[in-house]
Each structure stands twice: as C-alpha cells, then as structure tokens.
Motif scaffolding. Structure first.
Motif, PDB file in Angstrom:
ATOM      1  N   ARG A 180     -51.751 -37.449 -43.427  1.00 18.80           N
ATOM      2  CA  ARG A 180     -50.803 -38.506 -43.055  1.00 18.80           C
ATOM      3  C   ARG A 180     -51.142 -39.147 -41.701  1.00 18.80           C
ATOM      4  O   ARG A 180     -50.435 -40.040 -41.239  1.00 18.80           O
ATOM      5  N   GLU A 220     -52.606 -53.549 -41.254  1.00 15.78           N
ATOM      6  CA  GLU A 220     -52.090 -52.770 -42.386  1.00 15.78           C
ATOM      7  C   GLU A 220     -51.833 -51.314 -41.967  1.00 15.78           C
ATOM      8  O   GLU A 220     -50.816 -50.715 -42.325  1.00 15.78           O
ATOM      9  N   ALA A 221     -52.737 -50.781 -41.165  1.00 15.36           N
ATOM     10  CA  ALA A 221     -52.623 -49.381 -40.747  1.00 15.36           C
ATOM     11  C   ALA A 221     -51.407 -49.160 -39.862  1.00 15.36           C
ATOM     12  O   ALA A 221     -50.683 -48.170 -40.013  1.00 15.36           O
ATOM     13  N   THR A 234     -48.632 -50.990 -39.673  1.00 20.31           N
ATOM     14  CA  THR A 234     -47.412 -51.105 -40.485  1.00 20.31           C
ATOM     15  C   THR A 234     -47.204 -49.813 -41.268  1.00 20.31           C
ATOM     16  O   THR A 234     -46.116 -49.230 -41.273  1.00 20.31           O
ATOM     17  N   GLY A 235     -48.267 -49.337 -41.908  1.00 23.09           N
ATOM     18  CA  GLY A 235     -48.179 -48.116 -42.721  1.00 23.09           C
ATOM     19  C   GLY A 235     -47.806 -46.894 -41.897  1.00 23.09           C
ATOM     20  O   GLY A 235     -46.998 -46.067 -42.329  1.00 23.09           O
ATOM     21  N   GLU A 291     -44.065 -47.264 -40.834  1.00 25.55           N
ATOM     22  CA  GLU A 291     -43.109 -47.382 -41.952  1.00 25.55           C
ATOM     23  C   GLU A 291     -43.321 -46.288 -42.978  1.00 25.55           C
ATOM     24  O   GLU A 291     -42.748 -46.319 -44.068  1.00 25.55           O
ATOM     25  N   ASP A 292     -44.191 -45.353 -42.651  1.00 21.38           N
ATOM     26  CA  ASP A 292     -44.442 -44.201 -43.519  1.00 21.38           C
ATOM     27  C   ASP A 292     -45.052 -44.570 -44.874  1.00 21.38           C
ATOM     28  O   ASP A 292     -44.760 -43.940 -45.879  1.00 21.38           O
ATOM     29  N   THR A 293     -45.867 -45.610 -44.881  1.00 24.07           N
ATOM     30  CA  THR A 293     -46.493 -46.033 -46.139  1.00 24.07           C
ATOM     31  C   THR A 293     -48.019 -45.983 -46.041  1.00 24.07           C
ATOM     32  O   THR A 293     -48.723 -46.610 -46.828  1.00 24.07           O
ATOM     33  N   LEU A 294     -48.499 -45.230 -45.040  1.00 23.08           N
ATOM     34  CA  LEU A 294     -49.951 -45.174 -44.811  1.00 23.08           C
ATOM     35  C   LEU A 294     -50.639 -44.433 -45.963  1.00 23.08           C
ATOM     36  O   LEU A 294     -50.195 -43.352 -46.352  1.00 23.08           O
ATOM     37  N   PRO A 295     -51.732 -45.000 -46.510  1.00 17.54           N
ATOM     38  CA  PRO A 295     -52.456 -44.233 -47.525  1.00 17.54           C
ATOM     39  C   PRO A 295     -53.040 -42.956 -46.908  1.00 17.54           C
ATOM     40  O   PRO A 295     -53.289 -42.912 -45.703  1.00 17.54           O
ATOM     41  N   ALA A 333     -56.193 -42.481 -43.987  1.00 24.08           N
ATOM     42  CA  ALA A 333     -56.591 -43.872 -43.710  1.00 24.08           C
ATOM     43  C   ALA A 333     -57.441 -43.963 -42.441  1.00 24.08           C
ATOM     44  O   ALA A 333     -57.235 -43.223 -41.476  1.00 24.08           O
ATOM     45  N   LYS A 369     -47.032 -40.691 -36.666  1.00 26.12           N
ATOM     46  CA  LYS A 369     -46.045 -41.729 -36.376  1.00 26.12           C
ATOM     47  C   LYS A 369     -45.324 -41.534 -35.047  1.00 26.12           C
ATOM     48  O   LYS A 369     -44.648 -42.437 -34.566  1.00 26.12           O
TER      49      LYS A 369
END
Ligand code: ZN
Length: 378
Positions: free
Chosen positions: A60, A108-109, A111-112, A115-119, A122, A336
């Motif tokens: 994560r 993108e990274a 934001t992810g 917002e806890d949406t990171l692949p 990453a 995060k």
C-alpha cells in the motif's frame, strides 16, 4: 551583474583539509565493506523469500524513484551518483516490469495515496534538474515501456543553454592529467604554481575558480573562464558544449517533450531554496514558474527541494505559492501518513547495484530501516 550562488548539483565539501582527505579514505573503506555486507545480506534475503514478503507487506506504500542525468559519454565515472548509464536504467525499468509494479503519474499517485485508491506497489518516476540527456537517453526507454515520468526542471541553465558552470569546472579538474597548472591569469597571482597531484591543493584550486566565477562573473564570462581553464588543464571544453553532457534541456525541447507526454514541474530557477530567506526562496519558485509558464500547458503545482535540503517551516511558503506536493531526497517509501510536502524517494544512480535497487523497490530495505529505527520522521 549575473552572479549568483548556485547550490550543489551534488558537489563535494568545499574546504576539505588533508586530515579530511585521509579520514575520507578511511570512511570510504569502511562504507565499501558495509555496502558489500549489505549486498550479501540482500542476496540471502531474496533467496529465502524476504523480498517477496516485503513486497506484500509494503504493497500500500508509494515508491518514488529519483534520477538525474543519463550518461552519454563518461559521466558515470565522473559522478556515479548523479548519472546512470542507459543499460542500467533499462535494467531498472525491466525489473519494474518483471515485478508488474504499476508505474503511474505523480498526479495519479498522490490522489491514490491520500484517497486510499493507490494500486498495489505503485511506482512514480521522477527526474531532477532536466539534463539534456533526459531527451537523448531516458525518453526512448520510457517510451518503450510506456511509463510516465515527472521532470523537476531548474530553469537558469535551460535559459542560458550553456554547460552548468560548477559541474563543468569540476569535470575539467576531474578529467585532467596535467600535474602542475598556472591559474594566475584567472584567479590571481597566489595560484601561479598549483600542484594538481596533491588532492587538497587541487580541491582548493577548483573551489577558488568556482567561487570566483559565481561571485564575480556574468554567464558569458563564466563560460570564458571554463574555456581558459580547459586550455590550462589540456581538456576539451568544446566537447562539453557540443555533447551537452553537462547541459540542461532548452525551452524548445521542454515544450516538445511535454507535448509527448512528459510532466514538467518546479525545482527553483537557480537551484537554491534558502530556509532563512522567505522572499528569496519564494522568488526562486516564481522565477522558475515564470520561465516554464510560457512553454508548459499543465499546472505547475509540484515541487522538488534543490539537493533535497528542506525545513518544516518551508512547507507554509510552498502552500502560499499554490504548491500541492514536494519531494525530498530522504530515503523511504510513502504511506498515507506522510506529509505531501515531505515525500520520500529513492535516489538511483550508477553507484547503486541491481540487488540494492531490488531491495528498495520491494520495500525490504525500508522495512530494515524501520526495524532498526533509521527511518526519518513523517
Ligand atoms: Zn536538483
């Protein structure tokens, strides 16, 4: 007057004494032994599944890699931390592919991450300073893999289109085989007989030239100084100008690369961000932004601290200027809880072996740092 003090580009300590040289040799020997032991440990850890375990444990976290110049000639011998060869860079990106780590854009990274949406696992690729070799060496390899990257560009030398003065002087002193030099015409009569076989004297002479050029000369005069120095040191300055190995991308090239999909962001105009002078620090970003705004269409809202030097109070200054993120040279992964103005990276270069790189991207090295209490504050 066009004089200025430009910070680092990974420069050596300035007034290095004889005892420091001896101590440096001792320290370097110890560091080499420790590094060798670390590589053996990493090899063992990989064989018993440690890297795979770390990859799952840190999935994560965001990995941000940092590059600088890409070698065209012998730059990796000159500054292995600052430059990386094309083959080594290609092996690094191949490894990210083998691990199937998603390489995504900085936007993108971030934001992810928050917002806890990171692949999972990453990776973001960042390139500092904006050397010309980004275009010549890195871009074809990035395109081959279809990987995005962010270039933090420092604009003074993009504007001047000359080799970076400080680096050029250091390159000339590094490459010369001349044993004695007369520098009196350049920096005064005290420098008539410089013994270049003595590393302490050589270092003092190098810094005397740099200080003279940075404090007293315009950019054209600095370039004249480099040409005079090259003549005395029997080095080929036109080679540096022609190959652009120590030059930055110019604005036409930046505009063209942006159209091609490369992301350009802020790194100050003169590669300095003083922590004790708010107005000067802010001016550096404003000048950097003004220089880029004519050629860059996307918003300039990400920043990289020059030489990775930063202080907590500078985060407010960045916020005042509409900056949304800032990367440091502090080593480590990002979760995060990390402050967006204090993002960690791993500085890759020709000095890093493939097993060390693998230990970093899998997160194994970071877990070791955390367990041993060596990870920095968030
Ligand atoms: Zn830099």
């Amino acid at each position: 007057m066009d004089s200025f003090r430009i910070i680092s580009f990974f420069t050596l300590p300035q007034n290095i004494g004889a005892s420091c040289v001896r101590m440096d040799e001792k320290i370097l020997g110890k560091q080499r032994a420790m590094r060798k032991a670390k590589q053996v440990l990493y090899g063992m850890a990989k064989r018993i599944g440690g890297f795979e375990w770390a990859r799952r444990k840190t999935k994560r976290c965001l990995r941000i890699l940092c590059y600088h110049g890409f070698a065209v000639a012998n730059e990796t011998d000159f500054r292995p931390k600052l430059f990386i060869s094309r083959d080594t860079f290609r092996r690094r990106l191949d490894l990210l592919n083998e691990y199937r780590f998603p390489v995504i854009s900085l936007n993108e990274a971030l934001t992810g991450l928050y917002e806890d949406t990171l692949p999972e696992n990453a990776v973001v690729l960042t390139i500092d300073d904006g050397f010309w070799s980004v275009l010549a060496q890195a871009v074809p390899i990035l395109k081959h893999h279809g990987f995005p990257a962010t270039v933090y560009v420092t604009t003074y030398y993009s504007q001047k289109e000359t080799p970076i003065f400080r680096l050029a002087v250091q390159y000339l002193f590094w490459g010369t085989t001349v044993r004695k030099a007369d520098l009196a015409e350049m920096i005064g009569k005290d420098w008539r007989k410089v013994n270049l076989e003595d590393p302490v004297e050589k270092n003092r002479a190098q810094w005397a030239i740099i200080e003279y050029g940075e404090e007293n000369c315009t950019e054209p005069k600095r370039q004249d100084l480099c040409r005079d120095l090259a003549r005395v040191l029997q080095m080929d300055y036109p080679f540096l100008e022609k190959t652009r190995i120590l030059s930055l991308l110019n604005f036409t090239e930046i505009a063209s690369l942006e159209r091609d999909g490369l992301d350009f962001q802020l790194h100050t105009h003169r590669h300095r961000f003083p922590d004790s002078n708010e107005s000067l620090a802010k001016q550096e970003i404003q000048d950097n932004r003004a220089a880029l705004q004519g050629v860059i269409r996307k918003p300039l809202k990400h920043f990289c601290y020059p030489s990775g030097v930063w202080a907590f109070h500078q985060r407010h200054w960045l916020k005042d200027l509409g900056i949304q993120s800032a990367t440091t040279c502090d080593v480590g992964l990002n979760d995060k809880s990390i402050h967006p103005m204090g993002l960690r990276r791993f500085l890759d270069g020709e000095n890093i072996s493939q097993i060390e790189f693998e230990a970093e991207i899998t997160g194994f090295a970071d877990l070791i740092r955390r367990f041993s209490g060596k990870a920095g504050p968030l």
